[in-house]
Design an enzyme around this catalytic site. Sequence first.
Site, short mmCIF file in Angstrom:
data_model
loop_
_atom_site.label_atom_id
_atom_site.label_comp_id
_atom_site.label_asym_id
_atom_site.label_seq_id
_atom_site.Cartn_x
_atom_site.Cartn_y
_atom_site.Cartn_z
CG PHE A 166 50.67 65.01 36.79
CD1 PHE A 166 51.43 64.04 36.15
CD2 PHE A 166 50.23 64.75 38.08
CE1 PHE A 166 51.76 62.86 36.79
CE2 PHE A 166 50.55 63.56 38.72
CZ PHE A 166 51.32 62.61 38.07
CD GLN A 167 47.95 61.26 38.36
OE1 GLN A 167 47.31 61.79 39.27
NE2 GLN A 167 48.56 60.10 38.51
CG MET A 198 34.52 29.90 26.92
SD MET A 198 33.45 28.46 26.76
CE MET A 198 32.30 28.75 28.10
CE LYS A 215 44.02 68.69 44.56
NZ LYS A 215 45.44 68.30 44.45
CD GLU A 226 42.50 53.36 40.50
OE1 GLU A 226 43.11 52.37 39.98
OE2 GLU A 226 43.11 54.32 41.00
C1 LIG Z 1 39.11 40.61 30.22
C2 LIG Z 1 38.87 39.46 29.32
N1 LIG Z 1 39.85 39.04 28.48
C3 LIG Z 1 39.63 38.00 27.66
C4 LIG Z 1 38.44 37.34 27.65
C5 LIG Z 1 38.19 36.17 26.71
N2 LIG Z 1 37.92 34.94 27.47
C6 LIG Z 1 36.68 34.48 27.68
S1 LIG Z 1 36.64 33.09 28.60
C7 LIG Z 1 38.32 33.04 28.69
C8 LIG Z 1 39.02 31.94 29.42
C9 LIG Z 1 38.84 32.01 30.87
O1 LIG Z 1 39.73 31.12 31.46
P1 LIG Z 1 39.66 30.77 33.00
O2 LIG Z 1 39.55 32.02 33.78
O3 LIG Z 1 40.75 29.88 33.36
O4 LIG Z 1 38.24 30.05 33.12
P2 LIG Z 1 37.76 28.67 32.45
O5 LIG Z 1 37.16 28.99 31.12
O6 LIG Z 1 38.94 27.79 32.32
O7 LIG Z 1 36.75 28.17 33.40
C10 LIG Z 1 38.89 34.11 28.00
C11 LIG Z 1 40.32 34.34 27.85
C12 LIG Z 1 37.44 37.83 28.54
N3 LIG Z 1 36.23 37.29 28.59
N4 LIG Z 1 37.70 38.86 29.36
#
Ligand SMILES: Cc1ncc(C[n+]2csc(CCOP(=O)(O)OP(=O)(O)O)c2C)c(N)n1
Lengths: 576, 193
Positions: free
Chosen positions: A128-129, A491, A178, A66
């Site tokens: 349920f659900q 990042m 429903k 979803e």
């Molecule tokens: C759902 C979610 N979980 C955690 C984060 C925190 N977060 C921001 S950037 C990042 C790293 C992303 O890594 P990658 O997808 O390999 O991209 P890169 O930065 O290496 O280009 C994380 C963990 C987020 N933004 N979204």
Amino acid sequence: MESAIEPAKAKIEKKLKISGSEALVRSLLAEGVDLMFGYPGGAIMPVYDAMYDFQDQLHHVLTRHEQGAIHAAQGFARATGKVGVVLATSGPGATNLITGIADAMIDSTPLVCITGQVFSTLLGTDAFQETDVVGISIPVTKWNHQVTRAEEIPEAIAKAFYIAKSGRPGPVLIDITKDAQVQEFDFSYKKCEEIRSYHPIPALDKSMVEKAAKLINEAKKPYLLFGQGVILSHAEAELKAFIEKTGIPAAWTILGLSALESNHPLNVGMLGMHGNYGPNLLTNDCDVLIAVGMRFDDRVTGKVSDYATQAKIIHLEVDPSEIDKIIKADVPLLGDAKIGLKALLEKVKPNEHKEWLQRFRDCDKKEYEKVIKDELYPSKPELTMGEVIRMIAEKTAGDAIIVTDVGQHQMVTCRYSKFIKSKSNITSGGLGTMGFCLPAAIGAKMGAPDRQVIGVIGDGGFQMTIQELGTIFQTEIDVKILILNNQFLGMVRQWQQMFFDKRYSATEMVNPDFQKISAGYGIESRKIDSRDVLEDAIDTFLNHKGSYLLEVIVGKENNVFPMVPAGCAVSEIILE
Amino acid sequence: MNVTKKEFTISVFSENHVGVLHRITTIFTRRGINIESITVSESEIHGVHRFNIVVTETEDHIKKVVKQIEKQIEVLRSFYYPLSKIIYQEIALYKLPIKAVQNGAGIEQIIRDNHARILTVEKDFLVIEKTGHKGETQALFEQLEPFGLLEFVRSGRVALAKSAKSFKDYLKVPELGKRITEQEVREMAEKID
Ligand SMILES: Cc1ncc(C[n+]2csc(CCOP(=O)(O)OP(=O)(O)O)c2C)c(N)n1
């Protein structure tokens, strides 16, 4: 009364009793919906059953989760400007939508989400659900509503579409029990045109327009910032006319990106933490700051108390609650961006600000020498994200829709992509939702089938919604997937390097063989790690008929610069 | 910007729909603002409900909260007032054991002094009612406590603006529910010290 149903049919329908489910389908058709994204389950089965008879008019895309459905609907909405429609079952189906709803809320994306709910007699009994999805989604929806009787369906849907797309757009959720889906009633449909407690577009205050125009006409160093409001109100032409007449340099938020073509001489670049040097630095130097359809996100402002304190602030914004929320406006211009810019355009005098514009150019030079040159034309053997994006921008001539995930690659892609058309940059800005890209790219392609759609994803984010390769496989659409693989949650790793003493806690990624995975879904792919083959790989990638996955191994510990470190003023932007 | 916290009463006029209260309270919850009292009732306009919400916060935050409340689809208007701009009242009920009045301990005098009244006398207990500001109902509470107070309840605040305007004036058709303009917010803010 306006209705998309032909009169002859409508007459018959007036007499014929139909089920709530069929009424829902007919209501969607009346709103002009021909495509939606979803995932079935017990509590929404009557609706899916009703859809079976309307497949030729109302196409449903079965995603693999979803969350995939809702991000796809977001991608669709952002690429087309239309309302994205999502269908899910109760309980886990509904809760799986929440991330996407929150994302759409903060990024003002019009969505109508329809969830099935347990029988109304079971509400509140932990059936349920059963989850209280209306309660859960209150903080992240523009409006939501539970329908427990079939005859309420047409009105609820009409209101949902009106609210989702008017004023500052946002997500709306309609939860249908429903029993309401199966009850029969006399159907008729009337579009919603007004809600007495809701005034989506405030009337522009003429005296404020005068004040703003006076400030702009007297300004020596005026500077315009624009956000997605320009795209949402279709004000691209007005924005351009306004800056061209006044000679005012304009910078964008990543949600505003592509509203003004990249090569426009007055487009000075990107705002924010990893934005361009001049746009950040000179925020604290301008004398009049005109903010259009943007909300001063903290990633844009840096330290708020040191943000543009020297400037008079004009804030043109449709949402009253955004005025003075973060940055106090000297001249609040409450209203639609298009109407506001048009009104301003009449009052402002033709001007040029050559010296002031030159300041941006000088900053660009500095940024080019210190950051951009090495990122786009690196001398080190390892590939950079920037050179890949540069080559794609060149080869597509800025004509593609670029969808990004979240992280370093997102910042690099926003920085170095080139655009010639609006609604071409699709990214999760406000929520920063990893996993957004792949499904959003699918939705964007379905909304704009004639355009090249390229998803740029990190190795981390790709694996958050990787299952949507299944949706590509089943629908056989053409989405180009570019993985910029640095084998890290890049990042976060960059922050660990800069602010946590290089203690790389839980950011190293041991990745699977993406090519094998892609092969399993029948998607052709290639993996490269050297510059010699980059151009060839990108040519194949772009010219391939159908979906294609290109994995580029880039430098493991490359950083994105410039950067406004968290808590610092925009003028404290660092180049290395 | 005024950073000192003060008591404000927020009035919200909304449609009488399920979930509106939840939508309004989450706006306070998000900012970690504690609602000190809340009352809801139908207003002078049939079908329009009025919430009175009392909070102690900085005016800057209150202004933003009021705008976020107004942003809710079902909300017609919202206003905020400092104490000096409203007429308000609360009601308190005090339940005492019957023996408290039987031993000639001066309950009568207390009731007189506080302009309270006896609501009911039952076999085992009696209920005293007092309307007034919190300080007043609290003072009576303290005087009655030694008599073995069995139960005490105080209502939320009901408040009206010190202005000859009716809410209807803001809601006149066809302007029904016209959104608050930035100008009005500023004017409202200027009137408040
Ligand atoms: C759902 C979610 N979980 C955690 C984060 C925190 N977060 C921001 S950037 C990042 C790293 C992303 O890594 P990658 O997808 O390999 O991209 P890169 O930065 O290496 O280009 C994380 C963990 C987020 N933004 N979204």
